[in-house]
Design an enzyme around this catalytic site. Sequence first.
Site, PDB file in Angstrom:
ATOM      1  N   TYR A   1     143.415 -12.966  73.450  1.00 58.48           N
ATOM      2  CA  TYR A   1     144.231 -13.558  72.395  1.00 58.48           C
ATOM      3  C   TYR A   1     143.445 -14.284  71.303  1.00 58.48           C
ATOM      4  O   TYR A   1     144.013 -14.605  70.267  1.00 58.48           O
ATOM      5  CB  TYR A   1     145.235 -14.552  73.012  1.00 58.48           C
TER       6      TYR A   1
ATOM      7  N   GLY B   1     140.989 -14.763  68.218  1.00 56.05           N
ATOM      8  CA  GLY B   1     140.358 -14.058  67.117  1.00 56.05           C
ATOM      9  C   GLY B   1     141.372 -13.681  66.061  1.00 56.05           C
ATOM     10  O   GLY B   1     142.546 -13.449  66.366  1.00 56.05           O
TER      11      GLY B   1
ATOM     12  N   TYR C   1     143.559 -10.519  66.394  1.00 51.73           N
ATOM     13  CA  TYR C   1     143.334 -10.031  67.754  1.00 51.73           C
ATOM     14  C   TYR C   1     144.390 -10.655  68.652  1.00 51.73           C
ATOM     15  O   TYR C   1     144.583 -11.862  68.649  1.00 51.73           O
ATOM     16  CB  TYR C   1     141.929 -10.428  68.194  1.00 51.73           C
TER      17      TYR C   1
ATOM     18  N   HIS D   1     149.110 -20.207  70.555  1.00 47.23           N
ATOM     19  CA  HIS D   1     149.008 -20.210  69.094  1.00 47.23           C
ATOM     20  C   HIS D   1     149.575 -18.918  68.518  1.00 47.23           C
ATOM     21  O   HIS D   1     150.340 -18.940  67.549  1.00 47.23           O
ATOM     22  CB  HIS D   1     147.550 -20.395  68.671  1.00 47.23           C
ATOM     23  N   ASP D   2     149.215 -17.788  69.121  1.00 51.63           N
ATOM     24  CA  ASP D   2     149.730 -16.499  68.645  1.00 51.63           C
ATOM     25  C   ASP D   2     151.253 -16.454  68.706  1.00 51.63           C
ATOM     26  O   ASP D   2     151.908 -15.972  67.779  1.00 51.63           O
ATOM     27  CB  ASP D   2     149.153 -15.344  69.469  1.00 51.63           C
TER      28      ASP D   2
END
Length: 187
Positions: free
Chosen positions: A48, A50, A53, A72-73
Amino acid sequence: MITGLALSRVAFGLTAFLLLAVVSSQEKCSNTCIAQNCNSLGIRYGKYCGIGYFGCPGEPPCDDLDACCMTHDNCVDLKGMTYVNCHKQFKRCVNKLSKSIKHSNGEKIGFSTQCPYSIVIPTVFNGMDYGIFFSGIGNIFNPPVLGSVPVVEVDLARSKVDTKDGLGTKLGLQTKEGSKVSASLNI
């Protein structure tokens, strides 16, 4: 006062950041723990961490840092890249992890010996500073719109995030099925 040269540098930086995000986001989701470019903005860590990414839905994070990136994603997917509180929550998660590492006397390590926490954490932390900066600029040009009420449901079993402030939303989270939480995400 912002000079023309400074403004053009900011515009160029924002354009490069957005272009990198768009190009990177066209890749497929990850279901393998990897460690690449550990000390650059092009980092890929776990599943997860990057720019552009991301892990496949339902994929568990590779370690505690990857869990911060997964959270966060999820926040950015729901609120958008310019929602600064997603980035601030990520930094709080990483700070908490850093303190935990210091107190573990070297026992708490990431999944990768190639990219140790001592290199990866400063890299993602500094990258998030750029994210916060560019989010502020993005909000000038595209302010958030009030109205819709999306709901997020996430399993936070491994993320170790502080959910007291509703993952940056200032709204309470409803806990169900152990570590699964859901919240209404009003802007």
